[in-house]
Write a protein that holds these residues in place. Structure first.
Motif, PDB file in Angstrom:
ATOM      1  N   ASP A  11       0.838  -1.206   0.000  1.00  0.00           N
ATOM      2  CA  ASP A  11       0.000   0.000   0.000  1.00  0.00           C
ATOM      3  C   ASP A  11       0.874   1.257   0.000  1.00  0.00           C
ATOM      4  OD1 ASP A  11      -2.242  -1.576   0.013  1.00  0.00           O
ATOM      5  OD2 ASP A  11      -2.619  -1.377   2.160  1.00  0.00           O
ATOM      6  N   LYS A  12       1.966   1.230   0.752  1.00  0.00           N
ATOM      7  CA  LYS A  12       2.842   2.399   0.834  1.00  0.00           C
ATOM      8  C   LYS A  12       3.496   2.682  -0.515  1.00  0.00           C
ATOM      9  CE  LYS A  12       6.546   4.468   3.584  1.00  0.00           C
ATOM     10  NZ  LYS A  12       7.425   4.302   4.770  1.00  0.00           N
ATOM     11  N   LEU A  13       3.981   1.626  -1.175  1.00  0.00           N
ATOM     12  CA  LEU A  13       4.614   1.818  -2.486  1.00  0.00           C
ATOM     13  C   LEU A  13       3.597   2.277  -3.512  1.00  0.00           C
ATOM     14  CD1 LEU A  13       7.002   1.718  -4.354  1.00  0.00           C
ATOM     15  CD2 LEU A  13       6.661  -0.748  -4.619  1.00  0.00           C
ATOM     16  N   GLU A  14       2.409   1.700  -3.487  1.00  0.00           N
ATOM     17  CA  GLU A  14       1.348   2.104  -4.416  1.00  0.00           C
ATOM     18  C   GLU A  14       1.023   3.590  -4.239  1.00  0.00           C
ATOM     19  OE1 GLU A  14      -1.328   2.109  -7.382  1.00  0.00           O
ATOM     20  OE2 GLU A  14      -0.120   0.360  -6.854  1.00  0.00           O
ATOM     21  N   ALA A  15       0.961   4.044  -2.985  1.00  0.00           N
ATOM     22  CA  ALA A  15       0.665   5.459  -2.721  1.00  0.00           C
ATOM     23  C   ALA A  15       1.785   6.355  -3.239  1.00  0.00           C
ATOM     24  CB  ALA A  15       0.464   5.674  -1.225  1.00  0.00           C
ATOM     25  N   LEU A  16       3.039   5.929  -3.080  1.00  0.00           N
ATOM     26  CA  LEU A  16       4.169   6.721  -3.558  1.00  0.00           C
ATOM     27  C   LEU A  16       4.197   6.781  -5.084  1.00  0.00           C
ATOM     28  CD1 LEU A  16       6.961   5.542  -1.100  1.00  0.00           C
ATOM     29  CD2 LEU A  16       6.025   7.847  -1.272  1.00  0.00           C
ATOM     30  N   ILE A  17       3.861   5.672  -5.735  1.00  0.00           N
ATOM     31  CA  ILE A  17       3.796   5.650  -7.206  1.00  0.00           C
ATOM     32  C   ILE A  17       2.749   6.642  -7.694  1.00  0.00           C
ATOM     33  CG2 ILE A  17       3.149   4.263  -9.218  1.00  0.00           C
ATOM     34  CD1 ILE A  17       4.324   1.821  -7.738  1.00  0.00           C
ATOM     35  N   THR A  18       1.572   6.599  -7.082  1.00  0.00           N
ATOM     36  CA  THR A  18       0.482   7.498  -7.477  1.00  0.00           C
ATOM     37  C   THR A  18       0.854   8.955  -7.244  1.00  0.00           C
ATOM     38  OG1 THR A  18      -1.160   5.781  -6.957  1.00  0.00           O
ATOM     39  CG2 THR A  18      -1.935   8.070  -7.099  1.00  0.00           C
ATOM     40  N   GLU A  19       1.454   9.226  -6.087  1.00  0.00           N
ATOM     41  CA  GLU A  19       1.835  10.593  -5.755  1.00  0.00           C
ATOM     42  C   GLU A  19       2.870  11.130  -6.742  1.00  0.00           C
ATOM     43  OE1 GLU A  19       3.155  13.064  -1.751  1.00  0.00           O
ATOM     44  OE2 GLU A  19       3.960  11.040  -2.060  1.00  0.00           O
ATOM     45  N   ALA A  20       3.876  10.327  -7.052  1.00  0.00           N
ATOM     46  CA  ALA A  20       4.926  10.767  -7.975  1.00  0.00           C
ATOM     47  C   ALA A  20       4.355  11.013  -9.371  1.00  0.00           C
ATOM     48  CB  ALA A  20       6.035   9.716  -8.040  1.00  0.00           C
ATOM     49  N   GLU A  21       3.472  10.132  -9.832  1.00  0.00           N
ATOM     50  CA  GLU A  21       2.858  10.299 -11.144  1.00  0.00           C
ATOM     51  C   GLU A  21       2.058  11.598 -11.199  1.00  0.00           C
ATOM     52  OE1 GLU A  21       0.610   6.728 -11.572  1.00  0.00           O
ATOM     53  OE2 GLU A  21       2.259   5.612 -12.514  1.00  0.00           O
ATOM     54  N   GLN A  22       1.347  11.902 -10.135  1.00  0.00           N
ATOM     55  CA  GLN A  22       0.529  13.114 -10.100  1.00  0.00           C
ATOM     56  C   GLN A  22       1.393  14.372 -10.090  1.00  0.00           C
ATOM     57  OE1 GLN A  22      -1.867  12.390  -6.618  1.00  0.00           O
ATOM     58  NE2 GLN A  22      -3.446  11.263  -7.739  1.00  0.00           N
ATOM     59  N   GLU A  28       3.981  20.559 -11.353  1.00  0.00           N
ATOM     60  CA  GLU A  28       4.074  21.406 -10.165  1.00  0.00           C
ATOM     61  C   GLU A  28       5.486  21.988 -10.026  1.00  0.00           C
ATOM     62  OE1 GLU A  28       2.556  20.017  -6.405  1.00  0.00           O
ATOM     63  OE2 GLU A  28       1.296  18.534  -7.399  1.00  0.00           O
ATOM     64  N   LYS A  29       5.551  23.200  -9.526  1.00  0.00           N
ATOM     65  CA  LYS A  29       6.847  23.856  -9.333  1.00  0.00           C
ATOM     66  C   LYS A  29       7.458  23.404  -8.012  1.00  0.00           C
ATOM     67  CE  LYS A  29       6.495  26.234 -13.127  1.00  0.00           C
ATOM     68  NZ  LYS A  29       7.382  25.946 -14.282  1.00  0.00           N
ATOM     69  N   VAL A  30       7.786  22.136  -7.960  1.00  0.00           N
ATOM     70  CA  VAL A  30       8.414  21.559  -6.769  1.00  0.00           C
ATOM     71  C   VAL A  30       9.594  20.709  -7.217  1.00  0.00           C
ATOM     72  CG1 VAL A  30       6.260  21.521  -5.448  1.00  0.00           C
ATOM     73  CG2 VAL A  30       6.909  19.523  -6.822  1.00  0.00           C
ATOM     74  N   ASN A  92      15.026  18.935 -11.746  1.00  0.00           N
ATOM     75  CA  ASN A  92      13.902  18.125 -12.215  1.00  0.00           C
ATOM     76  C   ASN A  92      14.179  17.441 -13.549  1.00  0.00           C
ATOM     77  OD1 ASN A  92      12.601  18.883  -9.921  1.00  0.00           O
ATOM     78  ND2 ASN A  92      11.070  20.184 -10.907  1.00  0.00           N
ATOM     79  N   GLU A  93      14.879  18.129 -14.433  1.00  0.00           N
ATOM     80  CA  GLU A  93      15.180  17.536 -15.740  1.00  0.00           C
ATOM     81  C   GLU A  93      16.048  16.296 -15.598  1.00  0.00           C
ATOM     82  OE1 GLU A  93      17.279  18.805 -19.987  1.00  0.00           O
ATOM     83  OE2 GLU A  93      16.692  20.341 -18.538  1.00  0.00           O
TER      84      GLU A  93
END
Length: 222
Positions: A11-22, A28-30, A92-93
Motif C-alpha cells: 500500500d505504501k509503495l502504491e501510494a508513492l507511485i500514485t503521488e509521484a505520477e501526479q 508542479e513547481k516543486v 527536475n530535468e
C-alpha cells in the motif's frame, strides 16, 4: 507469450507511485528528487520483503530462521548504503529519466488488470526459471534446477532494478563505479540466503518454497 517477474506493490509503495505520477503530470513547481528518492527506497524495501522476508516463515528450523533474518538485515543494509550513495539533490530535468524508468520499465499490468512492480524477462531467463519451478512437485523434487532458477530470477531482478536503473541517474565516475560493487554485495547476500535455505529442506518445504515464488512469474500475450 511473454514472461514477466513482478509483485503487487505494498500500500505504501502504491501510494508513492500514485503521488509521484501526479506530481510529474501536473508540472508542479516543486523539486522532484525527494519523490524519486522515496519511491526508490520503498521499491527496494518491497523487493526485499517479497524476495527474502517472506521466506522466513517457510523455513521449518528456528536456527535457520534466525540465520535467514541476519541475511535479510545484511541485504537491507547493503541496499540502503547503495541508495544513499546514488541518490540526492538533482534538478527536475535530471530526475525525469528515473521517473520514466520506474513508470515504463518497472511496472506492468497483469492478466487480472492489476499493476505490478516488475519487468519483462528474457526468453532464456524465463525458460530456466519455468523449468526450475517445474522440477519441484509433490511427486518429484529436483533441487539443482530449482536452485538455478532462483539464482537466475534474483540476478535478473538485481540487474534490472540496480544496473539498469542506475543508468538513469546522473552519476560521476566514482559513484558509477560503486554500482557493480554494491550489486555484487547484495547478490552475495541473496546467494547466502539460498545456500542457507535450500540444503536439507524436506520435499514438503521445497514445494512450499516453489509455490511461494510461482505467483511472481506472469505469462502474458505479446
Amino acid at each position: 507469450m511473454a514472461h514477466y517477474f513482478g509483485f503487487v506493490p505494498s500500500d505504501k509503495l502504491e501510494a508513492l507511485i500514485t503521488e509521484a505520477e501526479q506530481v510529474v503530470a501536473s508540472n508542479e513547481k516543486v523539486d522532484y528528487y525527494p519523490y524519486r528518492d522515496a519511491l526508490t527506497h520503498q521499491t527496494a524495501r518491497d523487493l526485499i520483503d517479497n524476495l527474502l522476508v517472506g521466506l522466513v516463515e517457510i523455513i521449518p528450523n528456528p536456527e535457520r530462521q534466525a540465520a535467514m533474518r541476519k541475511v535479510v538485515i545484511t541485504v537491507e543494509r547493503a541496499t540502503d548504503t547503495l541508495l544513499n550513495i546514488l541518490l540526492g539533490k538533482e534538478n527536475n530535468e535530471e530526475v525525469l529519466p528515473s521517473f520514466h524508468f520506474l513508470r515504463d520499465q518497472a511496472t506492468f499490468i497483469d492478466n487480472d488488470g492489476i499493476k505490478r512492480v516488475g519487468f519483462k524477462l528474457s526468453e532464456g531467463d524465463a525458460k530456466i526459471i519455468n523449468e526450475g519451478f517445474a522440477a519441484i512437485t509433490p511427486e518429484h523434487v529436483d533441487t539443482k534446477p530449482f536452485k538455478i532458477a532462483l539464482e537466475t530470477m534474483n540476478e535478473a531482478t538485481l540487474t534490472h532494478f540496480i544496473s539498469r536503473y542506475a543508468e538513469t541517474l546522473k552519476l560521476g565516475m566514482i559513484k558509477r563505479k560503486s554500482v557493480p560493487v554494491a550489486k555484487a554485495a547484495i547478490d552475495k547476500g541473496m546467494s547466502m540466503a539460498l545456500n542457507k535455505l535450500l540444503p536439507d529442506l524436506p520435499d514438503r518445504s521445497l514445494n512450499r518454497l516453489a509455490n511461494y515464488y510461482r505467483p511472481f512469474i506472469v505469462e502474458k500475450p505479446e
